[in-house]
Design an enzyme around this catalytic site. Structure first.
Site, PDB file in Angstrom:
ATOM      1  N   VAL A 189       0.906  -1.324   0.108  1.00 31.26           N
ATOM      2  CA  VAL A 189      -0.132   0.147  -0.068  1.00 31.26           C
ATOM      3  C   VAL A 189       0.890   1.193   0.096  1.00 31.26           C
ATOM      4  CG1 VAL A 189      -1.991   1.241   1.076  1.00 31.26           C
ATOM      5  CG2 VAL A 189      -1.718  -1.215   1.290  1.00 31.26           C
TER       6      VAL A 189
ATOM      7  N   ASN B 231      -1.682   4.247  -3.900  1.00 33.35           N
ATOM      8  CA  ASN B 231      -2.686   5.174  -3.320  1.00 33.35           C
ATOM      9  C   ASN B 231      -1.921   6.443  -3.065  1.00 33.35           C
ATOM     10  OD1 ASN B 231      -4.810   6.061  -1.217  1.00 33.35           O
ATOM     11  ND2 ASN B 231      -2.851   5.918  -0.008  1.00 33.35           N
TER      12      ASN B 231
ATOM     13  N   HIS C 147     -40.893   4.649 -22.239  1.00 34.34           N
ATOM     14  CA  HIS C 147     -41.432   3.318 -21.982  1.00 34.34           C
ATOM     15  C   HIS C 147     -40.032   2.623 -21.728  1.00 34.34           C
ATOM     16  CE1 HIS C 147     -44.485  -0.132 -22.947  1.00 34.34           C
ATOM     17  NE2 HIS C 147     -43.790  -0.405 -21.773  1.00 34.34           N
ATOM     18  N   GLY C 148     -39.858   2.028 -20.750  1.00 35.57           N
ATOM     19  CA  GLY C 148     -38.664   1.407 -20.354  1.00 35.57           C
ATOM     20  C   GLY C 148     -38.773  -0.145 -20.629  1.00 35.57           C
TER      21      GLY C 148
ATOM     22  N   ASP D  90     -53.331   2.233 -29.729  1.00 38.27           N
ATOM     23  CA  ASP D  90     -52.180   3.273 -29.265  1.00 38.27           C
ATOM     24  C   ASP D  90     -52.008   4.295 -30.449  1.00 38.27           C
ATOM     25  OD1 ASP D  90     -50.294   4.777 -28.226  1.00 38.27           O
ATOM     26  OD2 ASP D  90     -48.917   3.251 -27.327  1.00 38.27           O
TER      27      ASP D  90
ATOM     28  N   HIS E  59     -46.070   7.906 -33.944  1.00 41.36           N
ATOM     29  CA  HIS E  59     -45.656   6.797 -35.121  1.00 41.36           C
ATOM     30  C   HIS E  59     -46.498   6.920 -36.421  1.00 41.36           C
ATOM     31  CE1 HIS E  59     -44.501   4.634 -31.447  1.00 41.36           C
ATOM     32  NE2 HIS E  59     -45.745   4.889 -30.848  1.00 41.36           N
TER      33      HIS E  59
ATOM     34  N   ILE F  89     -41.431   6.290 -35.741  1.00 38.20           N
ATOM     35  CA  ILE F  89     -40.732   5.305 -35.231  1.00 38.20           C
ATOM     36  C   ILE F  89     -41.708   4.476 -35.042  1.00 38.20           C
ATOM     37  CG2 ILE F  89     -38.667   6.586 -34.370  1.00 38.20           C
ATOM     38  CD1 ILE F  89     -40.168   6.058 -31.446  1.00 38.20           C
TER      39      ILE F  89
ATOM     40  N   GLY G  57     -42.499   0.438 -29.774  1.00 45.20           N
ATOM     41  CA  GLY G  57     -41.648  -0.549 -29.186  1.00 45.20           C
ATOM     42  C   GLY G  57     -42.369  -1.973 -28.790  1.00 45.20           C
TER      43      GLY G  57
ATOM     44  N   PHE H 198     -36.610  -1.901 -23.587  1.00 46.17           N
ATOM     45  CA  PHE H 198     -36.692  -1.098 -24.777  1.00 46.17           C
ATOM     46  C   PHE H 198     -35.237  -0.316 -24.805  1.00 46.17           C
ATOM     47  CE2 PHE H 198     -41.246  -1.569 -23.964  1.00 46.17           C
ATOM     48  CZ  PHE H 198     -41.445  -2.470 -24.878  1.00 46.17           C
TER      49      PHE H 198
ATOM     50  N   GLY I  59     -33.726   0.713 -27.687  1.00 46.85           N
ATOM     51  CA  GLY I  59     -33.601   1.665 -29.056  1.00 46.85           C
ATOM     52  C   GLY I  59     -34.769   1.847 -29.847  1.00 46.85           C
TER      53      GLY I  59
END
Length: 899
Positions: free
Chosen positions: A12, A88, A688-689, A797, A802, A817, A820, A845, A847
């Site tokens: 050390v 260190n 939206h994950g 939806d 979209h 796009i 998803g 999601f 991408g």
């Protein structure tokens, strides 16, 4: 399991106090032999005395860390070997850049950088021979983000980050692992810059257990990685890179073109997270650049009339390209090179074209001579491009001290000296542009380039501090990592690559960054090659905070490792300054255990009133009626064809819905759940994950269903909130559960309300689903149609994202796009075709897909689970991650609807 260090010898450095002392005590208490190195012999002896008094084994070493051989010799003489090295030792010589002396600079580089090199170099052959070694290098938040008054320290500490990455690469085959930490703790160093009320919570004992955990043979694998540690909080830090922009590599590739497309270069929508140089398809970028349309230009044209630029190493390669470009656009250019022939050749080329230039033949370390040349020829200086460099590539075991010193001197000290020389002029005139040169090697590390990668990384740390100190004077400083065919890369690249990747494909980006058109970008890092440019920044995991009023152990660290290193739970963030980085550590000051029960003491297990009320607020159930027509529409919208009659013809004997039809009935219930209980809630900032669908029974081909929605989890992610909604879909007549959906959404800007930080394990709904390290068992690909998004939205939806180009543009997308859930349906259909029925599916999601692109699904069968990922073939982008299905049919029988 208790992590014992019996039989290990640990060195050390800087162990007479602070962190080093804490490391020494912890390793010794767990059976290790400890070499306590410190230049202060009395301080080191006190540490050794305490260890031996407690029954441990330790010896003193007072050698300078720049004499690594002497440090390691003590370990060999006293204990016969060495297995762990903790670099260190450190000093501070803080000073504003204008007042920093060469001695301030050189002393810091010697102790921090040269010391780590020297000690590691001495231990390396021993580690290689015994096929085991652990190294921890000590970086700093100042190195990662820059910090006012610490240009020298920031440079050294950032250099250690990529030094670590390179030796981790070279050591992997020999069982040698290296980790970099950016600790914050009370010590003789931090006492000079931190108030006492902060220091009381920043105990070294909150850092030492992490170091012990990652250096143990059975500890978590942290090799080549970087961690911020302090006050009970631990998080991993990694690189995050924008998708960037590809420019047409023709005459339209100019600084004015870069100015026009700059927002695309710096757009971090759907970023990458590269770990190595090889994670970039540079040939693909070059080909895309060749095929791109001509570049649009900003008006007025970006020019440098009346400006004087110093460009180091500009007798050839990149520097020459910069010099010719700037001169052509009106700048006075100081062409610097150690080769008089090369420098004068470039000057002559500029003069023949009607430009203005002068040669400065000297080392880049002679910054004062460069400034004098500019003042003598043109009366001023406004731009510095620090480009000079050399290579002395060698594997670490074979690298000499001279090869290390030469590379660090030209790249790092040369950059420092040039910046130091122009700084007072830039401050006085309240204007300056500095562009420094790192490398992809300096970002990610590379075999055989420990010296080069360290110097290039250190330049990043230096530049970030220059940006901080220069901002009030209108001095902007940025750093690039270019890849181009030059005299340097000719030694390591094949000839065809050198010819293809012209320096001219880097110069326009440099030209924009050092121009008046750039008014805001400073302290940033950019990767550039073959007409492509992207920004690279740090991303930090949400990490984990341990209670500060309980003893922290290495075993505690290991038990929370998945949380510490999790970048996918919605809590990851992008600190841009030392202050932002430390804020999370300071926030953990309030994390105190109350009952002595670890489960009860964990604040992540407690809901606050705001969340409790939201969970109790259950919306009214919503009906959903559908027919065979709706089933066919859904099946068609995720790519079923007229040849697959079981999915597209209602009178087929096996007619039925594809399993992911289960997301359709719940659309209105999940999208209508009230989220306005969150602070600063803005629906435009909702992402939206993740989605989890459980199919509880065979799917009727028509019916009357009812959806019951509720909030099951709300997590405080700091800068965002994560809300998990559950919708249970039942047959309205029988009450049989058909589907259960869990949708996790992230709401940016709604965090900081003091709620849970970590969610509960919900089995398949929260499984990480990492693909195995083998080739996929099955791969299917499917080209979507240009009308795919327009068709899918008819399932219920109706988000204009979209269908409407104008709305998509507001969201930062080039065009509408694909939903998803449509991507999820297509990829899940691929799993169904490859492996049969499944009863649940979970995806994250990662991408977006543009209609017309090709979705490639890679699948791995693991028991009754199929793990899969979905990518866009054309862009190589991952769009679904952490994805898996559980194979099998739903168990509860429901009579099939008849026509």
């Amino acid at each position: 399991m208790t992590l014992s260090f019996e039989g290990h010898t640990v060195i050390v450095t800087g162990a007479g106090g602070g962190l080093g002392k804490a490391y020494s005590f912890l390793f010794a208490s767990r059976g290790a032999n400890v070499v306590v190195n410190d230049f202060n012999s009395s301080a080191a002896q006190k540490v050794v005395d305490e260890i031996t008094k407690a029954g441990g084994k330790a010896v003193v070493n007072t050698s300078s860390v720049t004499d690594g051989a002497a440090v390691v010799k003590t370990a060999l003489d006293a204990f016969g070997g060495v297995t762990i090295l903790i670099n260190n030792a450190g000093i501070l010589r803080d000073r504003g850049f204008k007042n920093m002396t060469d001695a301030d600079w050189d002393q810091i580089q010697a102790v921090h950088l040269k010391g780590a090199f020297s000690c590691t170099k001495a231990a390396w052959p021993i580690f290689r021979k015994q096929k085991f070694g652990r190294i921890v290098n000590t970086a700093s938040a100042a190195g990662l983000y820059g910090n006012f008054g610490q240009a020298n320290y920031s440079a050294a500490k950032m250099g250690l980050v990529t030094f670590t990455k390179t030796i981790a690469i070279e050591g992997a085959k020999y069982g040698i692992k290296a980790t970099a930490i950016a600790p914050i703790a009370a010590s003789p160093m931090t006492e000079t810059i931190m108030p006492p009320e902060m220091l009381v919570n920043l105990k070294p004992e909150f850092v030492a257990p992490f170091v012990a955990a990652v250096t143990h043979p059975d500890g978590p694998d942290a090799s080549g990685k970087v961690y911020e540690v302090g006050a009970g909080f631990i998080a991993e830090v990694r690189w995050e890179r924008s998708k960037g922009h590809v420019f047409k590599t023709d005459d339209t590739f100019t600084p004015s073109a870069v100015s026009h497309y700059w927002d695309k270069v710096t757009d971090f929508t759907n970023p990458d997270h590269p770990h190595a140089m090889a994670d970039l398809d540079i040939q693909g970028k070059l080909e895309a650049a060749r095929n791109a349309p001509p570049n649009k230009q900003t008006s007025p044209e970006v020019r440098y009339d009346g400006k004087t630029a110093i460009i180091t190493g500009s007798g050839a390669g990149l520097g020459r390209s910069y010099a010719l470009l700037l001169a052509r656009l009106g700048a006075n250019v100081v062409v610097n090179d150690v080769s008089e022939k090369n420098a004068k050749a470039v000057v002559d080329e500029i003069l023949r074209a009607g430009g203005k230039a002068t040669a400065a033949v000297c080392s880049a370390e002679d910054g004062d001579a460069l400034v004098k040349a500019a003042l003598d020829a043109f009366g001023g200086v406004h731009i510095l491009v620090a480009n000079a460099g050399i290579l002395r590539d060698k594997s670490f075991v074979a690298m000499t001290e001279q090869e290390w010193d030469a590379v660090v001197a030209v790249h790092l000290r040369g950059t420092y000296k040039c910046a130091k020389a122009v700084w007072p002029i830039f401050q006085k005139q309240k204007y300056g542009r500095i562009l420094t040169t790192a490398s992809g090697v300096g970002i990610y590390g590379n075999f055989g380039q420990a010296n080069y990668s360290t110097a290039k990384a250190a330049i990043i740390g230096l530049t970030r501090t220059l940006a901080i100190e220069g901002k009030k004077y209108n001095i902007l400083a940025n750093v690039i990592a270019p890849s181009a065919g030059t005299a340097m890369t000719m030694t390591i690249w094949p000839r065809e690559m050198v010819d293809a990747f012209k320096p001219d494909y880097v110069a326009p980006v440099v030209g924009y960054l050092i121009s008046d058109a750039n008014e805001d970008t400073t302290g940033a890092l950019f990767e550039i090659t073959g007409g492509w440019a992207a920004q690279t920044r740090w991303q930090r995991s949400g990490g984990h905070g341990f209670p500060i009023n309980k003893q922290l152990t290495p075993e505690d660290i290991a038990s929370k490792w998945k949380i510490i290193s999790n970048f996918d739970d919605g809590r990851a963030e992008n600190p841009a300054s030392t202050q932002e980085a430390i804020a999370q550590i300071v926030k953990n000051f309030g994390n105190k255990a109350e009952t002595g029960n670890p489960a009860a003491d964990d604040p992540t297990d407690r809901d606050i009133e705001l969340v409790r009320e939201a969970k109790m607020n259950v919306p009214e159930p919503q009906d959903y009626h559908y027919s065979e027509r709706d089933v066919i529409l859904y099946n068609l919208s995720i790519g079923a064809t007229e040849q697959e009659l079981c999915w597209t013809y209602e009178n087929h004997e096996d007619f039925g819905a594809l399993p992911t039809f289960g997301v359709v009935p719940q659309f209105m219930s999940s999208s209508g759940a009230p989220l306005d209980f969150l602070p600063n809630f803005n629906p435009a900032k909702l992402l939206h994950g993740e989605q989890f669908l459980s199919i509880k029974a065979p799917i009727p081909t028509s019916g009357n269903l009812v959806n019951e929605a509720r909030i099951i989890e709300v997590l405080d992610k700091g800068k965002a909130a994560a809300v998990t909604l559950q919708v249970t879909t039942k047959d309205k007549r029988t009450g049989t559960v058909i589907f259960e959906n869990q949708s996790t959404v992230f709401i940016r800007g709604s965090g900081g309300f003091g709620g849970q930080r970590v969610g509960k394990d919900r089995g398949p709904a929260t499984a990480k689903n990492d693909p195995p390290k083998r080739k996929p068992d099955a791969v299917l690909e499917e080209k979507t149609t240009s009308a795919q998004a327009a068709l899918y939205r008819l399932n219920g939806d109706l988000n204009p994202l979209h269908i409407l180009p104008e709305f998509a543009a507001v969201g930062g997308f080039d065009k509408p796009i694909l939903h998803g859930l449509c991507t999820m349906g297509i990829a899940s259909k691929h799993v169904l075709k490859s492996f049969g029925d499944f009863k649940d599916v979970k995806v994250r999601f990662a991408g977006v897909v543009y209609p017309g692109e090709t979705i490639v699904t890679e699948m791995w069968k693991e028991g009754d689970k199929v793990i899969f990922t979905a990518k866009v073939k054309e862009r190589g982008t991952t769009v679904l991650a952490s994805a898996a299905v559980t194979l099998g049919k739903p168990s509860s029988p429901v009579p099939k609807a008849k026509l």
